[in-house]
Write an enzyme that holds these catalytic residues in place. Structure first.
Site, PDB file in Angstrom:
ATOM      1  N   GLU A 237      45.791  40.262  40.483  1.00  0.00           N
ATOM      2  CA  GLU A 237      45.583  40.632  41.667  1.00  0.00           C
ATOM      3  C   GLU A 237      44.347  40.131  42.719  1.00  0.00           C
ATOM      4  OE1 GLU A 237      46.750  44.871  42.591  1.00  0.00           O
ATOM      5  OE2 GLU A 237      46.288  44.972  40.540  1.00  0.00           O
TER       6      GLU A 237
ATOM      7  N   HIS B 244      48.005  38.838  13.413  1.00  0.00           N
ATOM      8  CA  HIS B 244      49.003  38.968  12.615  1.00  0.00           C
ATOM      9  C   HIS B 244      50.134  37.981  13.452  1.00  0.00           C
ATOM     10  CE1 HIS B 244      47.917  41.870   9.864  1.00  0.00           C
ATOM     11  NE2 HIS B 244      47.067  42.353  10.549  1.00  0.00           N
TER      12      HIS B 244
ATOM     13  N   LYS C  90      57.806  46.554  47.679  1.00  0.00           N
ATOM     14  CA  LYS C  90      58.351  48.133  47.680  1.00  0.00           C
ATOM     15  C   LYS C  90      59.351  48.192  48.997  1.00  0.00           C
ATOM     16  CE  LYS C  90      53.905  49.755  45.911  1.00  0.00           C
ATOM     17  NZ  LYS C  90      52.379  50.130  46.277  1.00  0.00           N
TER      18      LYS C  90
END
Lengths: 314, 314
Positions: free
Chosen positions: A198, A214, A302
């Site tokens: 951001e 792992h 949005k």
């Protein structure tokens, strides 16, 4: 507001006394929050383990949510659509709903509301405002930890040079930051990733020890393009984890830039690292000539989602 | 065993009838597992939500673990040091401990043990072996879902060409894979990341909608080096999520390679995607001339950790 000014305000948020009453006999906690507002939820989940804590990062809530659930909805703006949908669903299940926001629709949704006193910050610059009500209500922050944290954040405000050094190294090669955390800094590693996204607007990734031993380990030894990444690793107080860090670095012939959290209490070490990443990512924005407060694409998204026809591909 | 042979065995693991008895009145579930063995834990956590489910990915267990906790320790080898340490701690708290492994020290630790019938696979190739006892015991997989899953995995075994196409695209530009999932495929996105790490031994990253709309979105629009990454996105049956995928791609001018899960049941869609990623990462190993079954550095690391002095930097 200037971004640097926002950063310097972070320590003042430690004084926020907002809190809510814990309901009697709750058996589990669910936190709902995304993006900047979700980071405080993740930090809380990592350090509070007296009851099961689940995170909700979407519209739907888990089946177990019931009257014995303490459901905490967190959104700095109070208008995040996923958080509103989840709060509504939790209400239907008769969970005890607490809302935390500076304003917005969320205010009316819960059994209790904690109002954040300033509505004018970037959501990600209000991290401590969102965290304090959780710490205050669950008794996780005493005056000593608060004082120590205040001092450490002030220290970084006064001299962020060490953070800036990493920003310059990253900028020199247009590197992609990779942050490796470990308990109790897994959420902080993710916070750094999101701040790189951001503020300077670059891709970045995080993972944690011991899990990464792992899988990432094989890649670190053999991958192409390793030099395109800049690895930052938080030192741990757990000897087993620090051994893993050093052995991984040596074995895979990687260059790990070790970040040492200052502070004696868990809270101040967490907040020191959070703030360190804030300055680092801020500096990188400034070197790149990018406005760190611009989040226009998240806002545009949005808007476009409200008009799905235009947004969708044919 | 040849890696391709292992992949073709995956569907046969669906027939594994291993299960454990659910204790009376448990109020929460804790799953302990890392790496290949941890993926099944993550898939279960994502699809089972009748009780709170927490993951343990380290040595320590949460404070709430008590006699009312169903604590499930998962390790294909039965010898993962973090899982052994956590099982021991859970036992001390008198949790009901279930162990799942093919052999190893874990066998003796629990109140109940589920033995996986083959000890000769790569842990990551035993995903369905580790998952079935969870699905069987919690009643999450009926004969219809099993049959559909078997058919879909067979289909991929017979014709993995679509998966191979992506492998060739990634190899052409030495790209770093980025996988974007969403519920119920968040664990699958992470599985792909780990398969890219362990099979072709390259760095890879995963994230999920809608969370990534609150951070990655800004980076996707502005970052340097975007062309160094290869974005793969799982299509969703949730319209709100699919809208987000398409709007994000368009808005940030990104190239998303959409992967469409086949199948009607949730389980078969999940397993189809898992297996798709297996073939994709296998093919990439073969193009890179890398042995996908070699995990020597993970093994070396374990040995060096037992002799910390040699492993540590001066």
């Amino acid at each position: 507001m200037e971004f640097l000014e926002e950063l310097r305000l972070m320590k003042e948020q430690l004084k926020f006394e907002g809190r809510f009453r814990l309901p009697k006999n709750f058996s589990n906690v669910v936190l709902s929050g995304l993006g900047g507002s979700g980071i405080s939820a993740r930090i809380f989940q990592e350090i509070y383990s007296k009851k099961p804590v689940s995170l909700v990062e979407g519209y739907e809530i888990p089946d177990f949510v019931s009257p014995s659930t303490l459901f905490i909805s967190m959104s700095y703006s109070g208008n995040t659509e996923e958080v509103l949908a989840a709060a509504k669903a939790a209400k239907k299940r008769k969970a005890h709903v607490v809302t935390i926001s500076s304003h917005g629709l969320l205010e009316g949704y819960g059994d209790q509301h904690v109002k954040i006193p300033r509505p004018d910050l970037q959501p990600r610059s209000s991290l401590v405002y969102l965290l304090m009500p959780l710490l205050n209500s669950f008794g996780l922050a005493g005056p000593k930890e608060i004082r120590e944290s205040y001092g450490l954040l002030s220290g970084l405000d006064g001299n962020p040079e060490e953070c800036y050094r990493h920003a310059r190294s990253i900028a020199r090669s247009d590197a992609i930051p990779v942050i490796y955390g470990s308990f109790p800094f897994r959420a902080v590693a993710y916070r750094w990733k999101t701040q790189f996204n951001e503020n300077p607007k670059i891709l970045a990734y995080s993972s944690s020890f011991p899990e990464l031993n792992h899988n990432d380990t094989m890649a670190l030894a053999h991958t192409y393009k390793k030099n395109e990444f800049y690895f930052m690793v938080f030192a741990s107080r757990d000897k087993r984890i620090n051994d893993r860090i050093h052995v991984t670095e040596k074995l895979t012939r990687s260059k790990f830039n070790i970040i040492n959290p200052k502070g004696t209490s868990q809270l101040s070490r967490i907040l020191y690292l959070v703030h360190y990443g804030d300055y680092l990512s801020y500096k990188l924005s400034s070197i790149r000539g990018i406005n760190p407060t611009d989040v226009s694409y998240i806002e545009k998204l949005k808007t476009m989602l409200k008009k799905p026809k235009e947004g969708r591909k044919a």
